[in-house]
Design a protein around this motif. Structure first.
Motif, mmCIF file in Angstrom:
data_model
loop_
_atom_site.group_PDB
_atom_site.id
_atom_site.type_symbol
_atom_site.label_atom_id
_atom_site.label_comp_id
_atom_site.label_asym_id
_atom_site.label_seq_id
_atom_site.Cartn_x
_atom_site.Cartn_y
_atom_site.Cartn_z
ATOM 1 N N VAL A 13 -2.251 6.140 -9.423
ATOM 2 C CA VAL A 13 -1.861 5.508 -8.164
ATOM 3 C C VAL A 13 -2.234 6.471 -7.048
ATOM 4 O O VAL A 13 -1.817 7.637 -7.057
ATOM 5 N N LEU A 14 -3.043 6.001 -6.101
ATOM 6 C CA LEU A 14 -3.485 6.826 -4.983
ATOM 7 C C LEU A 14 -2.809 6.329 -3.699
ATOM 8 O O LEU A 14 -3.130 5.247 -3.207
ATOM 9 N N PRO A 15 -1.864 7.091 -3.146
ATOM 10 C CA PRO A 15 -1.238 6.692 -1.880
ATOM 11 C C PRO A 15 -2.146 7.016 -0.692
ATOM 12 O O PRO A 15 -2.900 7.992 -0.725
ATOM 13 N N PHE A 16 -2.067 6.183 0.349
ATOM 14 C CA PHE A 16 -2.887 6.407 1.529
ATOM 15 C C PHE A 16 -2.162 5.912 2.773
ATOM 16 O O PHE A 16 -1.137 5.218 2.688
ATOM 17 N N GLN A 17 -2.713 6.252 3.897
ATOM 18 C CA GLN A 17 -2.159 5.825 5.181
ATOM 19 C C GLN A 17 -3.300 5.506 6.130
ATOM 20 O O GLN A 17 -4.333 6.181 6.128
ATOM 21 N N VAL A 23 0.000 1.629 9.041
ATOM 22 C CA VAL A 23 0.062 0.948 7.751
ATOM 23 C C VAL A 23 -0.101 1.997 6.661
ATOM 24 O O VAL A 23 -0.944 2.886 6.764
ATOM 25 N N ARG A 24 0.748 1.908 5.640
ATOM 26 C CA ARG A 24 0.593 2.773 4.476
ATOM 27 C C ARG A 24 0.302 1.895 3.270
ATOM 28 O O ARG A 24 0.491 0.668 3.308
ATOM 29 N N GLY A 25 -0.134 2.509 2.187
ATOM 30 C CA GLY A 25 -0.448 1.692 1.018
ATOM 31 C C GLY A 25 -0.721 2.528 -0.206
ATOM 32 O O GLY A 25 -0.604 3.756 -0.196
ATOM 33 N N ARG A 26 -1.108 1.841 -1.263
ATOM 34 C CA ARG A 26 -1.446 2.482 -2.529
ATOM 35 C C ARG A 26 -2.548 1.693 -3.219
ATOM 36 O O ARG A 26 -2.544 0.459 -3.172
ATOM 37 N N VAL A 27 -3.459 2.423 -3.836
ATOM 38 C CA VAL A 27 -4.445 1.826 -4.730
ATOM 39 C C VAL A 27 -4.062 2.225 -6.143
ATOM 40 O O VAL A 27 -3.823 3.403 -6.409
ATOM 41 N N ALA A 28 -3.986 1.263 -7.043
ATOM 42 C CA ALA A 28 -3.540 1.548 -8.416
ATOM 43 C C ALA A 28 -4.571 1.079 -9.419
ATOM 44 O O ALA A 28 -5.235 0.054 -9.226
ATOM 45 N N ARG A 29 -4.706 1.851 -10.500
ATOM 46 C CA ARG A 29 -5.490 1.457 -11.668
ATOM 47 C C ARG A 29 -4.624 1.647 -12.908
ATOM 48 O O ARG A 29 -4.054 2.711 -13.112
ATOM 49 N N LEU A 30 -4.513 0.609 -13.708
ATOM 50 C CA LEU A 30 -3.830 0.695 -15.002
ATOM 51 C C LEU A 30 -4.780 0.136 -16.051
ATOM 52 O O LEU A 30 -4.995 -1.072 -16.099
ATOM 53 N N ASP A 31 -5.333 0.990 -16.850
ATOM 54 C CA ASP A 31 -6.306 0.562 -17.840
ATOM 55 C C ASP A 31 -5.839 0.935 -19.245
ATOM 56 O O ASP A 31 -5.332 0.098 -19.979
ATOM 57 N N GLY A 32 -5.950 2.218 -19.599
ATOM 58 C CA GLY A 32 -5.454 2.639 -20.901
ATOM 59 C C GLY A 32 -3.963 2.391 -21.051
ATOM 60 O O GLY A 32 -3.479 2.009 -22.123
ATOM 61 N N VAL A 33 -3.206 2.594 -19.973
ATOM 62 C CA VAL A 33 -1.754 2.361 -20.018
ATOM 63 C C VAL A 33 -1.453 0.906 -20.330
ATOM 64 O O VAL A 33 -0.610 0.592 -21.178
ATOM 65 N N LEU A 34 -2.153 -0.005 -19.636
ATOM 66 C CA LEU A 34 -1.905 -1.431 -19.868
ATOM 67 C C LEU A 34 -2.317 -1.826 -21.277
ATOM 68 O O LEU A 34 -1.625 -2.609 -21.948
ATOM 69 N N ASP A 35 -3.431 -1.284 -21.758
ATOM 70 C CA ASP A 35 -3.840 -1.538 -23.141
ATOM 71 C C ASP A 35 -2.743 -1.107 -24.117
ATOM 72 O O ASP A 35 -2.426 -1.813 -25.077
ATOM 73 N N ARG A 185 -8.490 -4.198 -18.052
ATOM 74 C CA ARG A 185 -8.743 -3.537 -16.774
ATOM 75 C C ARG A 185 -7.809 -4.149 -15.745
ATOM 76 O O ARG A 185 -7.693 -5.376 -15.642
ATOM 77 N N ALA A 186 -7.131 -3.314 -14.992
ATOM 78 C CA ALA A 186 -6.207 -3.809 -13.977
ATOM 79 C C ALA A 186 -6.263 -2.893 -12.767
ATOM 80 O O ALA A 186 -6.263 -1.669 -12.894
ATOM 81 N N GLY A 187 -6.348 -3.485 -11.594
ATOM 82 C CA GLY A 187 -6.366 -2.707 -10.369
ATOM 83 C C GLY A 187 -5.757 -3.506 -9.235
ATOM 84 O O GLY A 187 -5.717 -4.733 -9.268
ATOM 85 N N GLY A 188 -5.263 -2.800 -8.238
ATOM 86 C CA GLY A 188 -4.655 -3.497 -7.115
ATOM 87 C C GLY A 188 -4.458 -2.588 -5.934
ATOM 88 O O GLY A 188 -4.602 -1.359 -6.025
ATOM 89 N N MET A 189 -4.131 -3.225 -4.818
ATOM 90 C CA MET A 189 -3.859 -2.495 -3.593
ATOM 91 C C MET A 189 -2.600 -3.065 -2.953
ATOM 92 O O MET A 189 -2.359 -4.269 -2.975
ATOM 93 N N MET A 190 -1.812 -2.175 -2.396
ATOM 94 C CA MET A 190 -0.578 -2.532 -1.699
ATOM 95 C C MET A 190 -0.674 -2.043 -0.263
ATOM 96 O O MET A 190 -1.090 -0.915 -0.006
ATOM 97 N N LEU A 191 -0.337 -2.908 0.692
ATOM 98 C CA LEU A 191 -0.240 -2.539 2.096
ATOM 99 C C LEU A 191 1.191 -2.751 2.565
ATOM 100 O O LEU A 191 1.848 -3.712 2.153
ATOM 101 N N GLN A 192 1.649 -1.875 3.435
ATOM 102 C CA GLN A 192 3.010 -2.008 3.961
ATOM 103 C C GLN A 192 3.042 -1.469 5.390
ATOM 104 O O GLN A 192 2.631 -0.342 5.647
ATOM 105 N N LEU A 193 3.527 -2.310 6.297
ATOM 106 C CA LEU A 193 3.646 -1.910 7.695
ATOM 107 C C LEU A 193 4.991 -1.250 7.920
ATOM 108 O O LEU A 193 6.010 -1.707 7.411
ATOM 109 N N MET A 194 4.997 -0.177 8.688
ATOM 110 C CA MET A 194 6.229 0.549 8.948
ATOM 111 C C MET A 194 6.639 0.391 10.418
ATOM 112 O O MET A 194 6.474 1.290 11.235
ATOM 113 N N PRO A 195 7.171 -0.783 10.772
ATOM 114 C CA PRO A 195 7.591 -0.984 12.157
ATOM 115 C C PRO A 195 9.006 -0.494 12.366
ATOM 116 O O PRO A 195 9.672 -0.026 11.440
ATOM 117 N N GLU A 196 9.477 -0.599 13.613
ATOM 118 C CA GLU A 196 10.896 -0.373 13.854
ATOM 119 C C GLU A 196 11.667 -1.451 13.125
ATOM 120 O O GLU A 196 11.200 -2.565 12.947
#
Length: 329
Positions: A13-17, A23-35, A185-196
């Motif tokens: 899981v790679l966190p980013f901003q 906006v913050r988020g994460r890119v995830a890969r689950l391959d061997g784990v999901l198998d 093979r599994a991958g995804g991205m999460m976005l999240q806005l950090m407003p007041e």
């Protein structure tokens, strides 16, 4: 390299901003784990797809919990897919791997027809956070709604956290050279806005209560930033999320180069189950010898199977319960 081959960013899981968009988020890969998760069971394809989606969500949401905490996701429904449960165990120390496990319970006597999400029926989506011994676990619940487990998670964050959140997931089996189904093979991205923090919206007079959606908490610049990030995310291609040729860092630059993407330390993920003979004994320690006798097989043993990893425990009933004897004869 085939799609079934191991690549450097598998099971991470790679966190980013996005500095220009709040906006913050994460890119995830689950391959061997999901198998490895799915290899513990013999699920039909629709159930495997639900477990794959749930595991991806768990990996991305779990990254928010602190060291040594545990996060669990549960889906319960009245359809053929009765239960999907996942656990995320945060690293024991900085730099260590997180662990994840998952399983599903379904009715084998009912037909698995329709889209996988439809097999859940009516029910609820829950997130539980356990901060450790001596604390009260946190639990948040939202109804099954929206057409996917990802949509349920988005609604949870809107309802419980009042944070606009978006998930974009892809998963499935790769094809081997002979055309047969290969590794997951599994991958995804999460976005999240950090407003007041926005106040909880109340229905107007005469309106029926409804579930909050991300759009309910957006206005002005926040809305523009959020919409722009989502439009860019919509351009992502499936092979960019699950294929072997595009690194997550390159993908972030391709999608969000004008938003000022900044990455943080990646988190490695592995399959991990916490079951053990000691835990089984501890769970049975509240029972009397008479109650233990009702659990004893014709062969004179007490057996237990882990729903997550399939481990089998075969124990002497005389050594179980609060009237137990020492040793296993």
């Amino acid at each position: 390299m085939t799609l079934g081959a191991q690549i450097a960013w598998d099971d991470t899981v790679l966190p980013f901003q996005l500095d220009r968009s709040d906006v913050r988020g994460r890119v995830a890969r689950l391959d061997g784990v999901l198998d490895e998760i799915l290899a513990q069971h013999d699920y039909p394809d629709p159930i495997e797809q639900l477990v794959a989606e749930m595991a991806l969500l768990t990996a991305m949401i779990g990254h928010t919990v602190k060291l040594r905490w545990k996060l669990s996701l549960q889906v319960r429904g009245d359809g053929p897919a009765r239960l999907i449960a996942t656990d995320y165990y945060a690293p024991e120390e900085e730099g260590g791997p997180a662990r994840i496990r998952a399983y599903a319970s379904f009715d084998r006597d009912r037909p698995l027809e329709g889209k996988p999400f439809e097999l859940i029926g009516s029910g609820y989506f829950a997130i539980l956070i356990d901060q450790g011994e001596g604390t009260t676990p946190y639990q948040g619940i939202t109804p099954i709604d929206g057409g996917s487990l990802s949509a349920c998670a988005e609604t949870y964050f809107a309802q419980s956290e009042q944070l606009p959140t978006r998930f974009h997931l892809r998963y499935g089996r790769s094809l081997d050279a002979d055309g047969t189904a290969g590794a997951w093979r599994a991958g995804g991205m999460m976005l999240q806005l950090m407003p007041e923090v926005s106040p909880l919206l109340k229905p107007a007079d005469g309106e029926a209560p409804r579930l909050l959606q991300p759009s309910d908490m957006l206005d002005g610049d926040d809305e523009e930033d959020w919409n722009r990030a989502n439009i860019l995310l919509d351009t992502v291609e499936e092979l960019e999320l699950v294929g072997p040729t595009v690194q997550p860092t390159d993908l972030l630059v391709r999608l969000f180069h004008e938003e000022g993407p900044r990455v943080f330390d990646p988190q490695s993920i592995k399959f991990g189950c916490t079951c053990s003979e000691d835990r089984v004994r501890a769970s049975l320690s509240i029972y009397s010898a008479r109650e233990i006798a009702t659990m004893t097989t014709e062969e004179g043993r007490v057996t237990a199977d882990c729903q997550f990893c399939g481990a089998h425990y075969d124990l002497d009933p005389a050594t179980l319960g609060f009237e137990a004897k020492d040793g296993d004869d």
